[in-house]
Scaffold this active site. Structure first.
Site, PDB file in Angstrom:
ATOM      1  CG  HIS A   1       1.905 -47.506 -14.217  1.00 45.79           C
ATOM      2  ND1 HIS A   1       1.667 -46.584 -15.598  1.00 45.79           N
ATOM      3  CD2 HIS A   1       1.933 -46.867 -13.188  1.00 45.79           C
ATOM      4  CE1 HIS A   1       1.216 -45.253 -15.002  1.00 45.79           C
ATOM      5  NE2 HIS A   1       0.862 -45.565 -13.767  1.00 45.79           N
TER       6      HIS A   1
ATOM      7  CD  GLU B   1       3.458 -49.288 -17.732  1.00 47.12           C
ATOM      8  OE1 GLU B   1       3.036 -48.952 -19.583  1.00 47.12           O
ATOM      9  OE2 GLU B   1       3.484 -48.510 -17.286  1.00 47.12           O
TER      10      GLU B   1
ATOM     11  CB  ALA C   1      -4.757 -40.076 -11.393  1.00 49.06           C
TER      12      ALA C   1
ATOM     13  CG  MET D   1      -3.422 -49.330  -9.812  1.00 45.43           C
ATOM     14  SD  MET D   1      -4.360 -49.764 -10.911  1.00 45.43           S
ATOM     15  CE  MET D   1      -5.913 -49.521 -11.112  1.00 45.43           C
ATOM     16  CB  SER D   2       1.884 -45.098  -9.768  1.00 47.39           C
ATOM     17  OG  SER D   2       1.444 -43.894  -9.005  1.00 47.39           O
TER      18      SER D   2
ATOM     19  CG  ASN E   1     -11.164 -43.290  -9.492  1.00 47.52           C
ATOM     20  OD1 ASN E   1     -10.491 -42.672  -9.335  1.00 47.52           O
ATOM     21  ND2 ASN E   1     -11.639 -43.631  -8.180  1.00 47.52           N
TER      22      ASN E   1
ATOM     23  CG  HIS F   1      -7.863 -44.475 -17.480  1.00 52.64           C
ATOM     24  ND1 HIS F   1      -7.299 -44.773 -16.517  1.00 52.64           N
ATOM     25  CD2 HIS F   1      -7.572 -44.588 -18.855  1.00 52.64           C
ATOM     26  CE1 HIS F   1      -5.995 -43.969 -17.494  1.00 52.64           C
ATOM     27  NE2 HIS F   1      -5.549 -43.789 -18.734  1.00 52.64           N
TER      28      HIS F   1
HETATM   29  N1  HPA Z   1      -7.839 -47.086  -7.530  1.00 52.96           N
HETATM   30  C1  HPA Z   1      -6.811 -47.854  -8.306  1.00 52.96           C
HETATM   31  N2  HPA Z   1      -6.306 -46.578  -8.358  1.00 52.96           N
HETATM   32  C2  HPA Z   1      -6.765 -45.630  -9.050  1.00 52.96           C
HETATM   33  C3  HPA Z   1      -8.182 -45.007  -8.714  1.00 52.96           C
HETATM   34  C4  HPA Z   1      -8.475 -46.234  -7.782  1.00 52.96           C
HETATM   35  O1  HPA Z   1      -9.584 -45.732  -7.475  1.00 52.96           O
HETATM   36  N3  HPA Z   1      -8.335 -43.330  -9.253  1.00 52.96           N
HETATM   37  C5  HPA Z   1      -6.671 -43.898  -9.725  1.00 52.96           C
HETATM   38  N4  HPA Z   1      -5.706 -44.598 -10.202  1.00 52.96           N
END
Ligand code: HPA
Length: 272
Positions: free
Chosen positions: A82, A85, A112, A210-211, A234, A246
């Site tokens: 990432h 990181e 995710a 974020m990826s 989420n 997380h």
């Molecule tokens: N925002 C950004 N990155 C994520 C999220 C989020 O709500 N959930 C999982 N990765």
């Protein structure tokens, strides 16, 4: 002139296995278990591969797994690099270059993500049909290596429409409901503020993570076919009256894992 680091990394991988992968899998947070189902598998820790960075985030393993899955020769990345990181964009996308060099023609990129679209629920799977690069940079900045791709790559159909349709057919066969939408790539590591989530929705985003965006840009540059799948772990900040964590991301991905595995396996079986 192709970068030596790419050839050195791919030569190292080639030496460890007789399998010739044609499909690359990038397995995001909590989704790495898919690699455990690979048959006749060869595992190579990132740290063993010349010029490969090492993965550090919790929930990511940091190894590639090669072998046969649903009759296809695959190379799976259990864990990715990432930008948050501290890796450079070049490091984040290096594995894509190596995959291309190894003869891979298609990648399945998973992650995710937080749901921005209020029709989504945690646990949904979303096929990515487009993205918004909101990272404030681009992995292709710098001199262009014409051996790797063109200077100004077209991004108008980087998420392969045939693959999206194939995935939708697979979902139907499995009786799975999958959503489709636009993935916004943010740098992280903070989750968004509620105001940012509203902004991203106004801009056309359906999910945020974020990826993925850097890897897909480089895949587009390298002319790889891309299928992107987000696991909505989420609802993004401010949508539900609860803080983000997380842990929630990991817990939800744990719950959808079964569907996710079935889905990707069916796609692999069907894909060319
Ligand atoms: N925002 C950004 N990155 C994520 C999220 C989020 O709500 N959930 C999982 N990765």
């Amino acid at each position: 002139m192709k970068d030596n680091t790419i050839t050195e990394a791919s030569q190292y991988i080639r030496k460890q296995t007789s399998s010739t992968p044609t499909i690359g899998l990038i397995l995001g947070s909590g989704l790495g278990v898919l690699a455990e189902e690979i048959n006749e598998q060869i595992v190579i820790p990132y740290g063993d591969i010349p010029h490969f960075p090492k993965s550090t985030v919790a929930g990511h393993k940091g190894q590639i797994v090669l072998g046969n899955l649903e009759g296809k020769q695959v190379l799976a990345m259990q864990g990715r690099f990432h930008y948050y990181e501290g890796y450079s964009m070049e490091q984040v996308t290096f594995p894509i270059r190596v995959m291309k060099e190894l003869g891979i023609h298609s990648i399945v990129v998973t992650n995710a993500a937080g749901g921005i679209n209020t029709d989504f629920s945690p646990g949904d799977l979303m096929l990515i049909d487009d993205h918004i690069n909101n990272m404030g940079t681009n992995p292709l900045i710098g001199p262009n290596d014409e051996d790797l791709g063109v200077r100004f790559p077209d991004m108008s159909s980087v998420y392969d429409e045939e693959y999206i349709q194939l995935a939708e057919r697979c979902a139907k066969e499995l009786d799975l409901t999958v959503k489709k939408g636009v993935y916004v790539g943010n740098t992280g590591p903070t989750y968004e503020t509620p105001a940012e989530v509203n902004m991203l929705r106004t801009l056309g985003g359906d999910a945020v993570g974020m990826s993925t965006v850097p890897e897909v840009i480089v895949a587009g540059h390298a002319n790889l076919r891309v299928l992107g799948i987000s696991c909505i772990s989420n609802m993004a900040a401010g949508i539900l009256d609860q803080p983000l964590s997380h842990r929630e991301v990991i817990e939800t991905t744990d719950k959808v894992r079964g569907d996710f595995l079935k889905f990707v396996k069916r796609i692999l079986k069907t894909i060319d």
